[in-house]
Scaffold this motif. Structure first.
Motif, PDB file in Angstrom:
ATOM      1  N   GLY A 236       0.893  -1.046   0.188  1.00  0.00           N
ATOM      2  CA  GLY A 236       0.195  -0.567  -0.341  1.00  0.00           C
ATOM      3  C   GLY A 236       0.771   1.373   0.051  1.00  0.00           C
ATOM      4  N   ASN A 237       0.560   2.429  -0.123  1.00  0.00           N
ATOM      5  CA  ASN A 237       0.737   3.486  -0.051  1.00  0.00           C
ATOM      6  C   ASN A 237       2.056   3.965   1.165  1.00  0.00           C
ATOM      7  OD1 ASN A 237      -2.135   4.362   1.194  1.00  0.00           O
ATOM      8  ND2 ASN A 237      -1.048   6.086   1.690  1.00  0.00           N
ATOM      9  N   HIS A 238       1.398   3.086   2.201  1.00  0.00           N
ATOM     10  CA  HIS A 238       2.289   3.646   3.614  1.00  0.00           C
ATOM     11  C   HIS A 238       3.415   2.332   3.526  1.00  0.00           C
ATOM     12  CE1 HIS A 238      -0.229   6.181   6.803  1.00  0.00           C
ATOM     13  NE2 HIS A 238      -0.782   6.377   5.392  1.00  0.00           N
ATOM     14  N   GLU A 239       3.828   1.758   2.678  1.00  0.00           N
ATOM     15  CA  GLU A 239       4.609   0.594   2.519  1.00  0.00           C
ATOM     16  C   GLU A 239       5.618   1.746   2.114  1.00  0.00           C
ATOM     17  OE1 GLU A 239       1.710  -2.678   2.986  1.00  0.00           O
ATOM     18  OE2 GLU A 239       2.157  -0.318   2.712  1.00  0.00           O
ATOM     19  N   PRO A 258       4.465 -12.081  -2.270  1.00  0.00           N
ATOM     20  CA  PRO A 258       4.043 -11.287  -2.503  1.00  0.00           C
ATOM     21  C   PRO A 258       3.793 -11.036  -3.713  1.00  0.00           C
ATOM     22  CG  PRO A 258       5.901 -11.356  -0.867  1.00  0.00           C
ATOM     23  CD  PRO A 258       5.651 -12.625  -1.449  1.00  0.00           C
ATOM     24  N   LEU A 259       2.638 -10.288  -4.314  1.00  0.00           N
ATOM     25  CA  LEU A 259       2.080 -10.108  -5.388  1.00  0.00           C
ATOM     26  C   LEU A 259       2.855  -9.240  -6.094  1.00  0.00           C
ATOM     27  CD1 LEU A 259      -1.303 -11.190  -5.810  1.00  0.00           C
ATOM     28  CD2 LEU A 259       1.210 -13.346  -6.293  1.00  0.00           C
ATOM     29  N   HIS A 260       4.149  -8.584  -6.436  1.00  0.00           N
ATOM     30  CA  HIS A 260       4.661  -7.193  -6.484  1.00  0.00           C
ATOM     31  C   HIS A 260       4.590  -7.498  -7.981  1.00  0.00           C
ATOM     32  CE1 HIS A 260       7.648  -4.882  -6.655  1.00  0.00           C
ATOM     33  NE2 HIS A 260       8.515  -5.486  -7.216  1.00  0.00           N
ATOM     34  N   ASN A 261       4.070  -6.384  -8.457  1.00  0.00           N
ATOM     35  CA  ASN A 261       3.171  -7.080 -10.347  1.00  0.00           C
ATOM     36  C   ASN A 261       3.655  -8.684 -10.581  1.00  0.00           C
ATOM     37  OD1 ASN A 261       2.591  -4.034 -10.434  1.00  0.00           O
ATOM     38  ND2 ASN A 261       4.895  -3.431 -10.666  1.00  0.00           N
ATOM     39  N   ARG A 262       2.846  -9.408 -10.041  1.00  0.00           N
ATOM     40  CA  ARG A 262       2.917 -10.722 -10.706  1.00  0.00           C
ATOM     41  C   ARG A 262       1.590 -11.389 -10.410  1.00  0.00           C
ATOM     42  NH1 ARG A 262       4.855 -14.157  -6.285  1.00  0.00           N
ATOM     43  NH2 ARG A 262       5.124 -15.607  -7.523  1.00  0.00           N
ATOM     44  N   LEU A 281      -0.500   2.821  -6.050  1.00  0.00           N
ATOM     45  CA  LEU A 281       0.029   3.683  -6.938  1.00  0.00           C
ATOM     46  C   LEU A 281       0.802   4.641  -7.015  1.00  0.00           C
ATOM     47  CD1 LEU A 281      -4.007   4.617  -7.393  1.00  0.00           C
ATOM     48  CD2 LEU A 281      -2.380   3.867  -9.368  1.00  0.00           C
ATOM     49  N   THR A 282       1.428   5.090  -5.536  1.00  0.00           N
ATOM     50  CA  THR A 282       2.730   5.776  -5.082  1.00  0.00           C
ATOM     51  C   THR A 282       3.602   5.509  -5.257  1.00  0.00           C
ATOM     52  OG1 THR A 282       2.721   4.889  -3.144  1.00  0.00           O
ATOM     53  CG2 THR A 282       0.828   7.120  -3.523  1.00  0.00           C
ATOM     54  N   ARG A 292       6.193   0.383  -9.499  1.00  0.00           N
ATOM     55  CA  ARG A 292       5.234   0.651  -9.982  1.00  0.00           C
ATOM     56  C   ARG A 292       4.549  -0.465 -10.068  1.00  0.00           C
ATOM     57  NH1 ARG A 292       4.775   0.547 -15.513  1.00  0.00           N
ATOM     58  NH2 ARG A 292       6.685  -0.954 -16.877  1.00  0.00           N
ATOM     59  N   ALA A 293       3.019   0.494 -10.240  1.00  0.00           N
ATOM     60  CA  ALA A 293       1.867   0.061 -11.083  1.00  0.00           C
ATOM     61  C   ALA A 293       1.783  -0.619 -12.224  1.00  0.00           C
ATOM     62  CB  ALA A 293       0.321   0.521 -10.539  1.00  0.00           C
ATOM     63  N   ASN A 294       2.057  -2.121 -12.869  1.00  0.00           N
ATOM     64  CA  ASN A 294       2.558  -2.581 -13.804  1.00  0.00           C
ATOM     65  C   ASN A 294       1.392  -3.350 -13.641  1.00  0.00           C
ATOM     66  OD1 ASN A 294       3.440  -3.741 -16.053  1.00  0.00           O
ATOM     67  ND2 ASN A 294       5.053  -3.911 -15.432  1.00  0.00           N
ATOM     68  N   LEU A 295       0.060  -3.482 -14.457  1.00  0.00           N
ATOM     69  CA  LEU A 295      -1.093  -5.263 -14.644  1.00  0.00           C
ATOM     70  C   LEU A 295      -0.526  -5.263 -15.449  1.00  0.00           C
ATOM     71  CD1 LEU A 295      -3.431  -5.742 -13.790  1.00  0.00           C
ATOM     72  CD2 LEU A 295      -4.712  -4.122 -15.123  1.00  0.00           C
ATOM     73  N   LEU A 296      -0.276  -4.856 -16.500  1.00  0.00           N
ATOM     74  CA  LEU A 296       0.877  -6.012 -18.235  1.00  0.00           C
ATOM     75  C   LEU A 296       1.871  -6.706 -17.023  1.00  0.00           C
ATOM     76  CD1 LEU A 296       1.229  -3.230 -20.860  1.00  0.00           C
ATOM     77  CD2 LEU A 296      -0.630  -5.304 -20.470  1.00  0.00           C
TER      78      LEU A 296
END
Length: 407
Positions: A236-239, A258-262, A281-282, A292-296
């Motif tokens: 989240g943003n607070h991390e 951890p779903l780090h863009n995966r 998003l932050t 970064r938020a990377n949905l692809l």
């Protein structure tokens, strides 16, 4: 044309001006937050005895002067938990007093306008504001510190395979382990989750305020959480105020994915469900490589025919989710407003404050009010929750809410 040698119009001068304007705006907001309650309780025609007026004035003046120093000590570089506890509690108390002082002031103006003025009505309004605020703060503190109730919903997803009918997804969000030691609370939350017999457990971010080392004991009970198929987590943003990679590593250490863009794929009854996650998003503004938020990237390699449950901390990511044809996004971030009427301000920034909503032809979004609380240890008209989403196939209603069980 400004003289370049003078520094006028330079980036440094611009930054200085912005800081001055920002400081002036913050000072103005602080003055409003503290002065309006003081005026309502002690100076708006109430004519209390001098000792009462002096005592009230000294208390509010001490609050106002000490607050910025406590906030800086508690949430600045020092991260002094004791100062943060006092500052956060003060913020919550003043916000509630400000809100009900504003409402009380409107009532007082109406009374004056109808010819019912004088010391008696002014004192009645002041006492009512004090009593209502004290009651809401006591109740709100209880609501913040208790183990959340379970909110249960059936969520229908047209592309969900029959083998996944009845899949139980437990959603946590915004635990915000912080300056108040909540090890016992964290343990009881984990026990409540385990009692729900989940197939999938999700933590949608804002796990803590502070570093993994600071909040190690509070986060430890998450290692006891059980699920049949998967336990997944996104930042989240607070991390990003502390150590985002540290929290990704800490959750992996505790047995979470951890779903780090995966994504990961789970299977039940011969049918598959994609669990994908994106950074907050932050993250991009943090300057950390790969954050970064990377949905692809999160969906790379997935079968486009399989249903997708996306974990994204902020509800407003649903615009990208809907464009990509995501079946269900689960989010937190809003806290349901946490302290009324802050929910109206949240709505300016986010598409929804809490609950289930539909976006586009396919995409459902569930926004949790959050499991913990941020900062002020109060929840007023915005109860915390542990959410149990039971997935159902077909074109039924978007959701059917069942009774919430007290834990």
């Amino acid at each position: 044309m400004p003289d370049a040698r003078s520094g006028a119009g330079s980036p440094r001068a611009g930054r200085l001006l912005r800081r001055l304007l920002g400081g002036a705006a913050a000072l103005l907001v602080l003055m409003m937050l503290f002065v309006l309650p003081w005026w309502t309780l002690f100076a708006s025609g109430v004519h209390w005895p001098v000792p009462v007026l002096v005592t009230g004035t000294v208390v509010f003046a001490a609050w106002l002067v000490s607050f910025p120093f406590l906030m800086t000590a508690g949430h600045g570089r020092r991260r002094a938990d004791r100062a943060a506890r006092v500052a956060d509690t003060t913020l919550g108390m003043v916000w509630v007093l400000f809100t009900w002082s504003a409402l009380g002031g409107l009532v007082h103006l109406v009374l004056i306008g109808t010819g019912v003025g004088g010391t008696g009505p002014a004192r009645a309004v002041a006492v009512a504001v004090a009593v209502v605020s004290a009651g809401l703060l006591a109740w709100g503190h209880h609501e913040a510190m208790r183990v959340p109730r379970v909110k249960r919903l059936d969520v229908h997803l047209p592309r969900l395979g029959g083998g996944l009918d009845g899949t139980r997804v437990v959603l946590l969000a915004d635990t915000h382990y912080g300056p108040i030691d909540r090890v016992r609370w964290s343990t009881r939350v984990a026990e409540a989750v385990n009692a729900l017999d989940a197939d999938v457990v999700v933590h949608a971010g804002d796990i803590a305020d502070g570093t993994p080392a600071q909040r190690r004991e509070q986060s430890a009970p998450l290692g006891t959480v059980r699920s049949r198929l998967a336990k997944v987590y996104v930042t989240g943003n607070h991390e990003y105020f502390a150590e985002p990679q540290g929290w990704l590593d800490r959750m992996a250490e505790l047995g979470w994915e951890p779903l780090h863009n995966r994504h990961v794929v789970v299977e039940r009854g011969g049918d598959r469900l994609v669990l994908a996650g994106v950074d907050d998003l932050t993250a991009e503004s943090s300057g950390l490589v790969g954050h970064r938020a990377n949905l692809l990237g999160a969906l790379a390699g997935t079968d486009p025919e399989q249903p997708v449950l996306l974990v994204a901390h902020q509800p407003k990511y649903v615009e990208q989710a809907a464009a990509a044809g995501i079946d269900l996004q689960v989010s937190g971030h809003t806290h349901g407003g946490q302290i009324w009427p802050f929910n109206f301000l949240v709505r300016i920034d986010q598409p929804v404050v809490h609950g289930l909503s539909r976006h586009g032809e396919r995409t459902r979004l569930y926004t949790s009010r959050g499991t913990g609380f941020w900062g002020p240890p109060f929840r007023v008209f915005a109860p915390s929750e542990i959410t149990l989403l039971t997935l159902r196939p077909g074109d039924g209603p978007a959701a059917s809410e069942r009774s919430a069980d007290a834990v």
